[in-house]
Design a protein around this motif. Structure first.
Motif, PDB file in Angstrom:
ATOM      1  N   LEU A 116       0.863  -1.152  -0.096  1.00 59.17           N
ATOM      2  CA  LEU A 116       0.083  -0.086   0.061  1.00 59.17           C
ATOM      3  C   LEU A 116       0.782   1.072  -0.097  1.00 59.17           C
ATOM      4  N   ILE A 117       1.866   1.222   0.598  1.00 53.71           N
ATOM      5  CA  ILE A 117       2.700   2.468   0.969  1.00 53.71           C
ATOM      6  C   ILE A 117       4.182   2.262  -0.120  1.00 53.71           C
ATOM      7  N   ALA A 118       4.301   3.417  -0.793  1.00 53.48           N
ATOM      8  CA  ALA A 118       5.118   3.269  -1.884  1.00 53.48           C
ATOM      9  C   ALA A 118       6.599   3.512  -1.199  1.00 53.48           C
ATOM     10  N   ARG A 324       1.155 -13.103   0.284  1.00 49.48           N
ATOM     11  CA  ARG A 324      -0.380 -13.338   0.044  1.00 49.48           C
ATOM     12  C   ARG A 324      -0.756 -11.975  -0.291  1.00 49.48           C
ATOM     13  N   TRP A 325      -0.767 -10.938   0.838  1.00 49.06           N
ATOM     14  CA  TRP A 325      -1.265  -9.795   0.807  1.00 49.06           C
ATOM     15  C   TRP A 325      -0.914  -8.672  -0.262  1.00 49.06           C
ATOM     16  N   THR A 326       0.409  -8.858  -0.236  1.00 46.90           N
ATOM     17  CA  THR A 326       0.982  -7.942  -1.515  1.00 46.90           C
ATOM     18  C   THR A 326       0.340  -8.322  -2.876  1.00 46.90           C
ATOM     19  N   SER A 327       0.524  -9.512  -3.124  1.00 46.51           N
ATOM     20  CA  SER A 327      -0.057  -9.931  -4.208  1.00 46.51           C
ATOM     21  C   SER A 327      -1.756  -9.488  -4.666  1.00 46.51           C
ATOM     22  N   LEU A 328      -2.545  -9.701  -3.474  1.00 47.79           N
ATOM     23  CA  LEU A 328      -3.818  -9.309  -3.650  1.00 47.79           C
ATOM     24  C   LEU A 328      -3.868  -7.691  -3.818  1.00 47.79           C
ATOM     25  N   ILE A 329      -3.045  -7.118  -3.127  1.00 47.32           N
ATOM     26  CA  ILE A 329      -3.470  -5.591  -3.175  1.00 47.32           C
ATOM     27  C   ILE A 329      -2.768  -5.144  -4.552  1.00 47.32           C
ATOM     28  N   ARG A 330      -1.740  -5.607  -4.972  1.00 42.31           N
ATOM     29  CA  ARG A 330      -1.363  -5.390  -6.270  1.00 42.31           C
ATOM     30  C   ARG A 330      -2.277  -5.587  -7.442  1.00 42.31           C
ATOM     31  N   ASP A 331      -2.520  -6.962  -7.099  1.00 39.62           N
ATOM     32  CA  ASP A 331      -3.608  -7.313  -8.267  1.00 39.62           C
ATOM     33  C   ASP A 331      -4.953  -6.528  -8.477  1.00 39.62           C
ATOM     34  N   THR A 335      -4.407   1.337  -3.781  1.00 43.19           N
ATOM     35  CA  THR A 335      -3.243   2.230  -3.258  1.00 43.19           C
ATOM     36  C   THR A 335      -4.000   3.264  -2.133  1.00 43.19           C
ATOM     37  N   VAL A 336      -2.884   3.902  -1.574  1.00 41.45           N
ATOM     38  CA  VAL A 336      -3.314   4.817  -0.605  1.00 41.45           C
ATOM     39  C   VAL A 336      -2.857   6.103  -0.845  1.00 41.45           C
ATOM     40  N   GLN A 337      -3.571   7.210  -0.476  1.00 43.28           N
ATOM     41  CA  GLN A 337      -2.797   8.751  -0.781  1.00 43.28           C
ATOM     42  C   GLN A 337      -1.813   9.097   0.387  1.00 43.28           C
TER      43      GLN A 337
END
Length: 337
Positions: A116-118, A324-331, A335-337
């Protein structure tokens, strides 16, 4: 853990050598002292929590700190550093010496923030070391009484038909990601309505402004269900939660493991801390989980006290969840501002 280095320096001889050898052999024969590790903290310990005082994370941290401090023979001071979805607290641990005296309350934020956080500020696969788990938290699915939805099957059918509105506590929270996980797994999407926290999202559910909500189990949910204002449709795990025996599990509903989730909490430190310190902190988490005070308070909140078998076991859970969660968030393009 790295094997111990061998020294090239000459060792003792004669009676001294025999005495040391006998002591070493006796140590090999003795059982491991999991509850009495060799490392002891030199000063009060810090447990940094990435959320404000008064919430579930803060309560877990303070109860665990009290019990862990007893096991380690030092006070454990809880510091709240809320903000950036818990990342401010993680950064504080990264800036502290890697000596085992500064810990963070590990949780789901550690495996969701990297997606979520760049500019995370650290390498999640390299810079953190998990020590021991403390809890597992069920995630429940609820529907407003005004929605007419009474089962998880009806919720999925609604999503496949006219659609469903879901209130969340904000982008990237458990309430958001739980919905993403379920409806991406069954092949349908939803309309998310973002609120500034779980309390306003739950109020929107009660009033019928949204039809559903996913959230960590909390004490205020059962009274609303008893009054008929909300319907708890299920718990997102294979088996029923111990504190919610009347609520169906996703496993019972025939939903696959890929659609299931549980949050969790534990203790982590900055990578590079001494192996003996990590072992001692793990033993202290086990002592906390086994203490009557911690267990009783957790179960009263429908939270399951869980001790990990070893630091490596908790670290394996962390890394599996991170992937698991990195893949789901990117798929999902979240994103968060």
């Amino acid at each position: 853990m790295m094997p111990p280095r061998l020294s090239a320096a000459p060792g003792p001889t004669g009676p001294t050598r025999r005495l040391l050898l006998g002591t070493a052999l006796a140590g090999l024969a003795a059982p491991a002292r999991a509850q009495n590790p060799a490392w002891r903290p030199e000063r009060p310990l810090r447990l940094i929590v990435g959320f404000a005082p008064g919430g579930t994370a803060d309560l877990v941290a303070r109860l665990a700190a009290a019990e862990m401090g007893k096991a380690l023979g030092q006070n454990m001071i809880v510091e709240n550093r809320p903000g950036a979805s818990g990342n401010i607290a993680t950064q504080a641990v990264m800036q502290a010496p890697a000596d085992g005296h500064t810990m963070a309350l590990a949780g789901l934020q550690l495996v969701t923030n990297p997606g979520l956080i760049a500019q995370l500020g650290y390498d999640p696969s390299r810079d953190l070391q998990m020590c021991g788990q403390l809890t597992a938290l069920p995630v429940v699915v609820m529907a407003s009484a005004r929605s007419g939805i009474t089962t998880i099957e009806e919720a999925i059918a609604r999503a496949k038909g006219p659609g469903v509105t879901i209130g969340t506590a904000g982008v990237g929270t458990s309430s958001h990601l739980g919905a993403e996980l379920l409806f991406r797994t069954v092949g349908w999407r939803f309309e998310g309505v973002q609120y500034r926290g779980g309390a306003p999202a739950f109020q929107a559910l009660l009033s019928g402004d949204v039809e559903m909500m996913f959230d960590l189990v909390a004490s205020y949910q059962a009274p609303a269900a008893a009054e008929g204002r909300v319907k708890i449709l299920g718990v997102m795990q294979q088996n029923r939660a111990e504190g919610m025996p009347d609520v169906r599990s996703f496993g019972e509903a025939g939903l696959p493991v890929e659609a299931q989730m549980r949050s969790w909490q534990g203790i982590c430190v900055r990578a590079g801390a001494p192996d003996a310190a990590i072992a001692a902190l793990h033993a202290a988490t086990v002592a906390a989980v086994q203490s009557p005070e911690f267990t009783t308070r957790m179960k009263a909140l429908s939270i399951e006290p869980v001790a990990s078998a070893s630091p490596a076991a908790f670290d394996a859970l962390y890394r599996a969840e991170l992937g698991r969660w990195t893949s789901l968030i990117r798929d999902a393009g979240i994103t968060v501002q």
